[in-house]
Design an enzyme around this catalytic site. Sequence first.
Site, PDB file in Angstrom:
ATOM      1  N   ASN A 112       0.809  -1.221   0.000  1.00  0.00           N
ATOM      2  CA  ASN A 112       0.000   0.000   0.000  1.00  0.00           C
ATOM      3  C   ASN A 112       0.844   1.274   0.000  1.00  0.00           C
ATOM      4  O   ASN A 112       0.447   2.294  -0.562  1.00  0.00           O
ATOM      5  CB  ASN A 112      -0.978   0.002   1.178  1.00  0.00           C
TER       6      ASN A 112
ATOM      7  N   GLU B 125       4.637  -4.860  12.259  1.00  0.00           N
ATOM      8  CA  GLU B 125       3.606  -3.836  12.070  1.00  0.00           C
ATOM      9  C   GLU B 125       2.510  -4.492  11.246  1.00  0.00           C
ATOM     10  O   GLU B 125       2.642  -4.655  10.037  1.00  0.00           O
ATOM     11  CB  GLU B 125       4.201  -2.609  11.379  1.00  0.00           C
TER      12      GLU B 125
END
Length: 519
Positions: free
Chosen positions: A180, A277
């Site tokens: 992304n 993450e």
Amino acid sequence: MILSILSLSTRYAGCLRSAIKMQRSISTVIKGPFNFVENARCEPVDKFNDVDNLEPSSGKVLHKFGSSGANEVNRAVEAAKNAYEEWSKLTAGERGVFLKKAANIIESNVEAIAKMEVQDSGKPIWEARIDVQSVADTLNYFASVVPEAMKGTYSPQPGGSYALVQREPVGVCVGVGAWNYPIQTCVWKTAPALACGNTFVYKPSPLTPVTAVVLGEALAAAGVPSGVYGVVQGEGETGHLLCSHPDVAKVSFTGSVPTGSKIMTDAAASIKKVTMELGGKSPLIIFEDADIANAVRGAMLANFLSQGQVCNNGTRVFVHKSIKEKFTAALVEACKKLRVGDPMLDDTTVGATVCRQQFDKVLGFIERAKKEGGKILCGGEQVTLPGDLSGGCYLQPCIVDCPSDSMELVREEVFGAVLALLEFSTEEEVVRRANDTRYGLSAGLFTRDLSRAHRVMSRLQAGACFINTYNVMPVGVPFGGYKMSGFGRENGVEAVASYTQLKSVYVETGDVDAAPLCD
């Protein structure tokens, strides 16, 4: 210039001479090969298979690349291992000079790199420009703060003795990135790792392989020694080989919870340091005293950047029942104004979903939400663009009024432009509901009452939080999550701890006291 070189260490001057010899431009168009080992683009020496990389905006094949095999992974890690001694011996300030040079190169080519990022990821050009500029900002930030953050401590001991605590790099580090924010995710890992004296091998997502190599070219053009930074392309098996490699000391991963779990398993066998993450299903709370216009802007930022493909998006929007009607009307009006179109055009606000598989996944969430009683307030339909862009996957951003927190759309990460709208009555209630998730990446709220804002924020179980805004992430502020959203932090001086280890040294200045062993 001559005087400044003479004042530097011999090691640094040697690297600087290499930089002068290696001055060259970076790629400004998409081209292969897409592996980057010993400061050069290269084909993998072995591969599992060839991978088609599609342009999200058109659905056409941009290029093919090989999914790197064991020999290629070994070659890249070996290059990083060989470069480690020279690079780690430089001071943090000396390494920072090279990172700043690379930042200047990136900054001089923002538009060209942004266009490559658009072709590779499908996001709008205005977003890509911000992302690429942030790469330069991140390099400059860690070049500046790490020299201070790497300083050790001096602790006086009895009799004039003393102890030193030193912070040292860990060795060869590996990063596995997400699709992304391709180049931004890459630099969030690379910049602190290199600034601290580590060497680095990065595996981009197979959906967005392009710009990690451009970062490598910028570092090489800045004079960073051969082998310090490498890129290995590939799918899951390539990632497994990297993360389980015996010569790798640290792994940093951004992506989904299931993949993160596999990477932790790979790293655990040899007790590697790990930063995770992972995903999120973050709450955004709109209290009854909120500024409606700002709260709507915040909800838009929290849901529709990068086609909603953002891990920390505030996709569960809880609105106080007294203002829900007014807030909803303003939100729907704003959402309908979003322009879905060619991501290369400046007036496009929503680009293309990254691939057909992800697009179909998002549409599936919307259809199942309808069956569970969700009311579509706007959007949710495929948008077909004319001409060459007809093969791209475009979604009209969607708002779903959700009657229950138990709905799949409210519980699971969609990773698409779909906002789940919910109603609440009391502060106690909304805090409980906001925390009722296995994730804990982000949280946000809007209120004019700062006492309430801090009171509520102290109870929200999330690592990156926002009051009266959303999705603002300066490089100097640490980012990471609670619970299944991961652990460790990227950005800020806190990232230095992830890429260093401590060494305590006790120095005796008098006679050794070994009594009663040596009476």
